[in-house]
Scaffold this motif. Structure first.
Motif, short mmCIF file in Angstrom:
data_model
loop_
_atom_site.label_atom_id
_atom_site.label_comp_id
_atom_site.label_asym_id
_atom_site.label_seq_id
_atom_site.Cartn_x
_atom_site.Cartn_y
_atom_site.Cartn_z
N ASP A 194 -7.50 -2.09 -15.42
CA ASP A 194 -8.16 -1.44 -16.55
C ASP A 194 -8.61 -0.02 -16.21
O ASP A 194 -8.69 0.83 -17.08
N LEU A 195 -8.89 0.22 -14.95
CA LEU A 195 -9.28 1.56 -14.52
C LEU A 195 -8.09 2.52 -14.46
O LEU A 195 -8.26 3.70 -14.22
N GLY A 196 -6.89 1.98 -14.66
CA GLY A 196 -5.71 2.83 -14.69
C GLY A 196 -4.74 2.60 -13.55
O GLY A 196 -3.71 3.25 -13.47
N ASN A 197 -5.05 1.67 -12.66
CA ASN A 197 -4.16 1.37 -11.55
C ASN A 197 -3.12 0.35 -12.01
O ASN A 197 -3.23 -0.83 -11.72
N LYS A 198 -2.13 0.83 -12.74
CA LYS A 198 -1.12 -0.06 -13.31
C LYS A 198 -0.21 -0.67 -12.24
O LYS A 198 0.50 -1.63 -12.51
N ASN A 199 -0.23 -0.14 -11.03
CA ASN A 199 0.59 -0.67 -9.94
C ASN A 199 -0.16 -1.66 -9.06
O ASN A 199 0.32 -2.02 -7.99
N ILE A 200 -1.34 -2.10 -9.49
CA ILE A 200 -2.15 -2.98 -8.66
C ILE A 200 -1.41 -4.28 -8.32
O ILE A 200 -1.62 -4.85 -7.25
N ALA A 201 -0.52 -4.72 -9.19
CA ALA A 201 0.23 -5.96 -8.94
C ALA A 201 1.04 -5.87 -7.64
O ALA A 201 1.22 -6.87 -6.95
N LYS A 202 1.49 -4.66 -7.29
CA LYS A 202 2.26 -4.49 -6.05
C LYS A 202 1.41 -4.79 -4.82
O LYS A 202 1.93 -5.12 -3.76
N PHE A 203 0.09 -4.67 -4.97
CA PHE A 203 -0.82 -4.89 -3.84
C PHE A 203 -1.59 -6.20 -3.94
O PHE A 203 -2.46 -6.47 -3.13
N SER A 204 -1.27 -6.99 -4.96
CA SER A 204 -2.06 -8.21 -5.18
C SER A 204 -2.01 -9.17 -4.00
O SER A 204 -3.03 -9.75 -3.65
N ASP A 205 -0.84 -9.32 -3.36
CA ASP A 205 -0.77 -10.23 -2.22
C ASP A 205 -1.69 -9.79 -1.09
O ASP A 205 -2.36 -10.62 -0.48
N GLU A 206 -1.75 -8.49 -0.84
CA GLU A 206 -2.63 -7.99 0.21
C GLU A 206 -4.10 -8.21 -0.17
O GLU A 206 -4.91 -8.61 0.67
N ILE A 207 -4.43 -7.95 -1.41
CA ILE A 207 -5.81 -8.13 -1.88
C ILE A 207 -6.20 -9.60 -1.82
O ILE A 207 -7.29 -9.95 -1.37
N LEU A 208 -5.31 -10.47 -2.25
CA LEU A 208 -5.58 -11.90 -2.21
C LEU A 208 -5.70 -12.40 -0.77
O LEU A 208 -6.54 -13.24 -0.46
N GLU A 209 -4.89 -11.85 0.12
CA GLU A 209 -4.96 -12.24 1.53
C GLU A 209 -6.32 -11.87 2.13
O GLU A 209 -6.88 -12.63 2.92
N GLU A 210 -6.84 -10.71 1.74
CA GLU A 210 -8.16 -10.30 2.22
C GLU A 210 -9.22 -11.33 1.85
O GLU A 210 -10.16 -11.56 2.61
#
Length: 132
Positions: free
Chosen positions: A19-35
């Protein structure tokens, strides 16, 4: 192993970034979820919630807006929007039990949003669920 609550917390973070405008966040979701140590079935669960919410965003926003009587949707905080969008997706699209989703949304709001948010989100999602 992560719980579904932890998985939903991570999804709220992803939706917030989106929503903040990071439309590519899905590309990093695995890394974020791993954290957050969200792995295996909970990672699949998180990714399906995030993807489903984003794919249905326009419909979810319209549904939420129909239940806002005294609020301007654009004035609502991004964290609150993320929680409501996730809840609306699970109630309307994933068909998860409304009581479970409202409880989860209220708990997320208590942890992530301001003190008035849990009651507000509860009211909106409860009204939304009635429309099913």
């Amino acid at each position: 192993m992560a719980t579904r609550h932890q998985a939903r917390t991570a999804v709220v973070g992803l939706l917030y970034a989106y929503d903040l405008g990071n439309k590519n966040i899905a590309k990093f979701s695995d890394e974020i979820l791993e954290e957050g140590k969200i792995r295996n079935k909970q990672r699949e669960f998180s990714n399906s919630l995030f993807t489903g919410t984003v794919e249905n965003l326009e419909m979810l926003d319209k549904e939420i807006q129909t239940h806002l009587t005294e609020w301007d949707y654009d004035a609502i905080g991004k964290v609150e929007k993320a929680i409501m969008r996730l809840g609306a997706y699970e109630i309307l699209v994933a068909k998860t039990d409304k009581a479970i989703i409202i409880n989860e949304a209220v708990e997320l709001a208590k942890k992530l949003a301001d003190e008035k948010s849990p009651k507000f989100i509860n009211g909106v999602l409860d009204a939304l669920g009635e429309k099913k």
